[in-house]
Motif scaffolding. Structure first.
Motif, mmCIF file in Angstrom:
data_model
loop_
_atom_site.group_PDB
_atom_site.id
_atom_site.type_symbol
_atom_site.label_atom_id
_atom_site.label_comp_id
_atom_site.label_asym_id
_atom_site.label_seq_id
_atom_site.Cartn_x
_atom_site.Cartn_y
_atom_site.Cartn_z
ATOM 1 N N ASP A 121 -14.903 12.976 10.321
ATOM 2 C CA ASP A 121 -14.602 11.638 9.890
ATOM 3 C C ASP A 121 -13.649 11.494 8.703
ATOM 4 O OD1 ASP A 121 -16.332 11.193 11.907
ATOM 5 O OD2 ASP A 121 -18.043 10.765 10.640
ATOM 6 N N THR A 122 -14.196 11.130 7.527
ATOM 7 C CA THR A 122 -13.359 10.718 6.411
ATOM 8 C C THR A 122 -12.423 11.816 5.950
ATOM 9 O OG1 THR A 122 -15.118 9.247 5.688
ATOM 10 C CG2 THR A 122 -13.367 9.714 4.118
ATOM 11 N N GLY A 123 -12.928 13.055 5.865
ATOM 12 C CA GLY A 123 -12.089 14.150 5.407
ATOM 13 C C GLY A 123 -10.886 14.362 6.297
ATOM 14 N N PHE A 124 -11.096 14.329 7.587
ATOM 15 C CA PHE A 124 -10.005 14.515 8.549
ATOM 16 C C PHE A 124 -8.992 13.383 8.415
ATOM 17 C CE2 PHE A 124 -8.092 13.632 12.677
ATOM 18 C CZ PHE A 124 -7.625 14.876 13.058
ATOM 19 N N VAL A 161 -4.998 13.739 7.213
ATOM 20 C CA VAL A 161 -3.878 13.325 8.061
ATOM 21 C C VAL A 161 -3.054 12.254 7.358
ATOM 22 C CG1 VAL A 161 -3.237 12.234 10.251
ATOM 23 C CG2 VAL A 161 -5.067 13.930 10.203
ATOM 24 N N ASP A 162 -3.723 11.294 6.758
ATOM 25 C CA ASP A 162 -3.018 10.208 6.084
ATOM 26 C C ASP A 162 -2.175 10.736 4.933
ATOM 27 O OD1 ASP A 162 -2.635 7.296 5.874
ATOM 28 O OD2 ASP A 162 -3.589 7.546 3.917
ATOM 29 N N ASP A 163 -2.708 11.702 4.188
ATOM 30 C CA ASP A 163 -1.974 12.267 3.056
ATOM 31 C C ASP A 163 -0.717 12.997 3.532
ATOM 32 O OD1 ASP A 163 -1.791 12.948 0.194
ATOM 33 O OD2 ASP A 163 -2.090 14.995 0.915
ATOM 34 N N LEU A 176 1.001 12.474 6.365
ATOM 35 C CA LEU A 176 1.988 11.547 6.909
ATOM 36 C C LEU A 176 2.640 10.696 5.821
ATOM 37 C CD1 LEU A 176 0.319 10.450 10.257
ATOM 38 C CD2 LEU A 176 2.296 11.936 9.923
ATOM 39 N N LYS A 177 1.924 10.421 4.732
ATOM 40 C CA LYS A 177 2.538 9.679 3.632
ATOM 41 C C LYS A 177 3.697 10.447 3.022
ATOM 42 C CE LYS A 177 -1.352 6.857 2.010
ATOM 43 N NZ LYS A 177 -2.355 6.673 0.926
ATOM 44 N N LYS A 178 3.618 11.783 3.063
ATOM 45 C CA LYS A 178 4.658 12.612 2.460
ATOM 46 C C LYS A 178 5.765 12.976 3.451
ATOM 47 C CE LYS A 178 1.369 14.608 -0.811
ATOM 48 N NZ LYS A 178 0.670 15.829 -1.262
ATOM 49 N N HIS A 179 5.569 12.580 4.697
ATOM 50 C CA HIS A 179 6.591 12.885 5.703
ATOM 51 C C HIS A 179 7.579 11.729 5.780
ATOM 52 C CE1 HIS A 179 8.465 14.123 9.465
ATOM 53 N NE2 HIS A 179 7.868 15.289 9.330
ATOM 54 N N SER A 180 8.853 12.048 5.943
ATOM 55 C CA SER A 180 9.886 11.012 5.958
ATOM 56 C C SER A 180 9.949 10.275 7.294
ATOM 57 C CB SER A 180 11.250 11.655 5.677
ATOM 58 O OG SER A 180 11.608 12.546 6.733
ATOM 59 N N GLY A 181 9.344 10.885 8.355
ATOM 60 C CA GLY A 181 9.472 10.304 9.689
ATOM 61 C C GLY A 181 10.739 10.711 10.395
ATOM 62 N N ILE A 182 11.600 11.454 9.685
ATOM 63 C CA ILE A 182 12.866 11.904 10.267
ATOM 64 C C ILE A 182 12.654 13.244 10.961
ATOM 65 C CG2 ILE A 182 15.237 12.607 9.747
ATOM 66 C CD1 ILE A 182 15.126 10.777 7.311
ATOM 67 N N GLY A 183 13.215 13.381 12.137
ATOM 68 C CA GLY A 183 13.215 14.670 12.811
ATOM 69 C C GLY A 183 11.971 15.004 13.605
ATOM 70 N N VAL A 184 11.010 14.072 13.740
ATOM 71 C CA VAL A 184 9.779 14.364 14.476
ATOM 72 C C VAL A 184 10.095 14.503 15.971
ATOM 73 C CG1 VAL A 184 7.476 13.544 15.096
ATOM 74 C CG2 VAL A 184 8.359 13.149 12.787
ATOM 75 N N LYS A 185 9.695 15.626 16.558
ATOM 76 C CA LYS A 185 9.869 15.870 17.993
ATOM 77 C C LYS A 185 8.537 15.772 18.733
ATOM 78 C CE LYS A 185 14.276 16.828 17.753
ATOM 79 N NZ LYS A 185 15.290 15.923 18.372
ATOM 80 N N LYS A 222 -13.309 3.262 10.766
ATOM 81 C CA LYS A 222 -12.222 2.937 9.854
ATOM 82 C C LYS A 222 -11.016 3.849 10.043
ATOM 83 C CE LYS A 222 -14.903 0.814 6.116
ATOM 84 N NZ LYS A 222 -15.242 0.880 4.683
ATOM 85 N N ALA A 223 -11.237 5.006 10.654
ATOM 86 C CA ALA A 223 -10.119 5.923 10.863
ATOM 87 C C ALA A 223 -9.038 5.278 11.722
ATOM 88 C CB ALA A 223 -10.606 7.212 11.517
ATOM 89 N N TYR A 224 -9.435 4.397 12.642
ATOM 90 C CA TYR A 224 -8.469 3.804 13.561
ATOM 91 C C TYR A 224 -7.625 2.733 12.883
ATOM 92 C CZ TYR A 224 -11.952 6.041 16.460
ATOM 93 O OH TYR A 224 -12.828 6.943 16.980
ATOM 94 N N GLU A 225 -8.024 2.310 11.688
ATOM 95 C CA GLU A 225 -7.217 1.357 10.953
ATOM 96 C C GLU A 225 -5.875 1.976 10.554
ATOM 97 O OE1 GLU A 225 -9.514 0.059 7.669
ATOM 98 O OE2 GLU A 225 -11.132 -0.797 8.894
ATOM 99 N N TYR A 226 -5.847 3.304 10.460
ATOM 100 C CA TYR A 226 -4.624 3.997 10.085
ATOM 101 C C TYR A 226 -3.710 4.242 11.276
ATOM 102 C CZ TYR A 226 -7.210 5.202 5.808
ATOM 103 O OH TYR A 226 -7.923 5.153 4.650
ATOM 104 N N LEU A 227 -4.239 4.138 12.500
ATOM 105 C CA LEU A 227 -3.532 4.601 13.683
ATOM 106 C C LEU A 227 -2.155 3.958 13.837
ATOM 107 C CD1 LEU A 227 -3.457 6.249 16.277
ATOM 108 C CD2 LEU A 227 -4.648 4.376 17.430
ATOM 109 N N HIS A 228 -2.079 2.640 13.719
ATOM 110 C CA HIS A 228 -0.818 1.951 13.929
ATOM 111 C C HIS A 228 0.232 2.396 12.918
ATOM 112 C CE1 HIS A 228 2.031 -1.486 14.060
ATOM 113 N NE2 HIS A 228 1.742 -1.447 15.355
ATOM 114 N N ARG A 229 -0.187 2.553 11.671
ATOM 115 C CA ARG A 229 0.765 2.973 10.633
ATOM 116 C C ARG A 229 1.225 4.409 10.874
ATOM 117 N NH1 ARG A 229 -0.200 5.216 5.626
ATOM 118 N NH2 ARG A 229 -2.399 4.661 5.671
ATOM 119 N N TRP A 230 0.311 5.269 11.289
ATOM 120 C CA TRP A 230 0.691 6.651 11.587
ATOM 121 C C TRP A 230 1.720 6.713 12.712
ATOM 122 C CZ3 TRP A 230 -4.882 9.149 11.740
ATOM 123 C CH2 TRP A 230 -5.383 9.196 10.443
ATOM 124 N N LEU A 231 1.488 5.933 13.754
ATOM 125 C CA LEU A 231 2.421 5.932 14.872
ATOM 126 C C LEU A 231 3.777 5.382 14.457
ATOM 127 C CD1 LEU A 231 0.067 4.793 17.779
ATOM 128 C CD2 LEU A 231 1.028 7.063 17.418
#
Length: 501
Positions: A107-110, A114-116, A118-127, A140-149
């Motif tokens: 749950d929360t740790g995972f 993941v959120d930490d 992705l926050k540091k990733h620029s989003g550039i170059g993802v394959k 609550k983990a799914y609240e992050y899903l849209h932003r991660w995508l």
């Protein structure tokens, strides 16, 4: 650290090659050695000091390529010890998140980890973006899903996989695939979520593989999705229970593999794609129309009345079959095809329920090039003693059929059925090329325990019937086996079922 050592060695070799090129070209670069001075190795430095390598001589794109070849965990570790790798980490192309890679199982740790990242990733170059939420049950983990995508699904992404827990109602946000974000996607795999594309999506023109498992999507919504997937080569649908009608359109010219498994509400499947090579289907009472699939080579079907379908339609609509595997439920039909499968080499048939097995001779005759024949049986009645009192002279014979290419025959769950013995006898008497006949009386499992194991081996539903089947083989079949044919009889385990046969 072994990977880092390898990378440093590669960098050192690259530096030496650069120096040699500069010397050959007469370069006056600071990296070129002066004339007459030998190349200096790390061990040549005074006081045993090793020369550090900063990596500044390598272009940035080479650093990024080296970094991209590492696994995600090794790439993160390398970023902690190298400034060059730390820079390229923000553009790392293969983002794969599951409990094994992240190292957190709950749950929360995972989610926070993941959120930490992705926050540091620029989003550039993802394959590649692969997110497996299977073992994370915190809503609550799914609240992050849209932003991660939104971070990961950017122009250039090629593979997208999303696996959600089965007990949560999660919808895939289709807008993240709109515009140019989805135009580069070649592989899309969704598990345990709702997916509701509309005709406005229309941007997956380079998608080659679509795999939906436990996805809530209707036939119309799937039609909207397929309308733009002109490059699709592989379509897999598993347990998509809201689909009642499925039409594979003719404009999917590149579609070669179609799999539809256990879509419980499906009642009609109509294929118009002309270049299907392999078709796998498992379902209930479904009307299946393959159209004129002239390129179809491999067919695997399990459903009601499939024997009748094979009998009435397949020789005409798919004449070029090479491999066929069918499983029929609750069907009693005499198999008498009026046309031939001129290219069929491998046939596997599973019959659930008793039938006149001797009628399968006509299937063997319909495939003059058939080399292997596997017959699996699931019977629902007790046939013990059916044949034991029969006089061998009463066994039926079918004349006028030859199977000269048949080499290997296997019958699983062999039991004491008169028509089954008649079929086996016919094969032995009319197959000049036969090399091996395997008769398995143990429900097709054939697993025996070892002397070290204290518990029984694979359970037999009807051990007495298996013993009777062995007796029938010895009495009515063994004497008909030519010397050129290897007979394999799988018997019940005598340690677990010690009754003398």
């Amino acid at each position: 650290m072994e990977q880092l050592d390898l990378i440093y060695r590669e960098q050192r070799e690259h530096e030496l090659r650069l120096r040699q090129i500069q010397i050959r070209d007469g370069s006056t670069s600071s990296l070129a050695r002066r004339k007459g001075s030998p190349l200096r190795r790390n061990d040549d430095y005074p006081e045993g000091k090793r020369r550090g390598y900063s990596g500044t001589e390598l272009p940035e794109d080479i650093w990024w390529h080296i970094h991209s070849l590492m696994t995600m965990r090794d790439a993160a570790r390398a970023a902690c010890v190298s400034r060059s790798f730390l820079c390229s980490w923000r553009c790392y192309p293969n983002l794969i998140f599951n409990t094994k890679i992240i190292g957190m199982s709950r749950d929360t740790g995972f989610t926070c980890r993941v959120d930490d990242i992705l926050k540091k990733h620029s989003g550039i170059g993802v394959k590649t973006f692969n997110l497996d939420f299977t073992y994370c049950c915190k809503p609550k983990a799914y609240e992050y899903l849209h932003r991660w995508l939104q971070i990961a699904v950017t122009p250039g992404i090629e593979k997208l996989t999303l696996v959600m827990p089965g007990n949560e109602d999660v919808s895939f946000p289709c807008p993240v695939l709109s515009d140019e974000n989805g135009s580069s996607v070649r592989y899309l795999h969704l598990v345990h979520c709702a997916f509701h594309p509309t005709d406005s999506l229309g941007c997956l023109r380079n998608l080659t593989v679509l795999h939906l498992d436990w996805v809530r999507i209707t036939g119309d919504e799937l039609g909207y999705l397929l309308s733009s997937c002109v490059a699709l080569e592989r379509l897999e649908l598993r347990r998509c229970y809201e689909i009642t009608y499925l039409k594979i359109p003719s404009w999917l010219q590149k579609l070669s593999y179609l799999q539809v498994l256990e879509c419980g509400k499906l009642r009609l499947l109509k294929n118009e794609a002309p270049n299907i090579h392999s078709f796998h289907f498992r379902g209930g009472q479904v009307e299946v129309s393959l159209g004129e699939a002239l390129r179809l080579k491999n067919l695997d079907m399990e459903c009601y009345r499939v024997l009748r379908y094979v009998h009435e339609e397949l020789p005409y609509s798919v004449p070029n079959l090479e491999t066929i595997s069918i499983c029929s439920h609750s069907e009693l039909v005499a198999f008498t095809p009026s046309n031939k499968f001129l290219h069929l080499k491998h046939a596997g048939i599973c019959i659930m329920g008793a039938c006149d097995y001797l009628s399968l001779v006509s299937l063997l005759d319909a495939a003059p090039l058939l080399e292997t024949f596997d017959l699996s049986l699931v019977t629902f009645r007790n046939s013990m003693g059916e044949l034991l009192s029969e006089d061998p002279s009463h066994l039926r014979r079918v004349v006028g059929y030859r199977h000269d290419k048949l080499q290997r025959v296997k019958i699983s769950s062999f039991y004491s059925s008169k028509s089954l013995v008649e079929l086996t006898s016919h094969i032995l008497e009319n197959s000049a090329s036969l090399e091996c006949l395997r008769l398995d009386t143990t429900d097709g499992r054939g697993i025996k325990c070892s002397a070290e194991r204290s518990h029984k081996c694979a359970h037999l539903d009807r051990p007495m019937e298996a013993r009777k089947a062995v007796l029938v083989i010895r009495k009515h079949i063994k004497g008909k086996v030519p010397s050129t044919v290897k007979l394999e009889v799988v018997e019940p385990c005598r340690r677990c079922y010690p009754v003398e046969l």
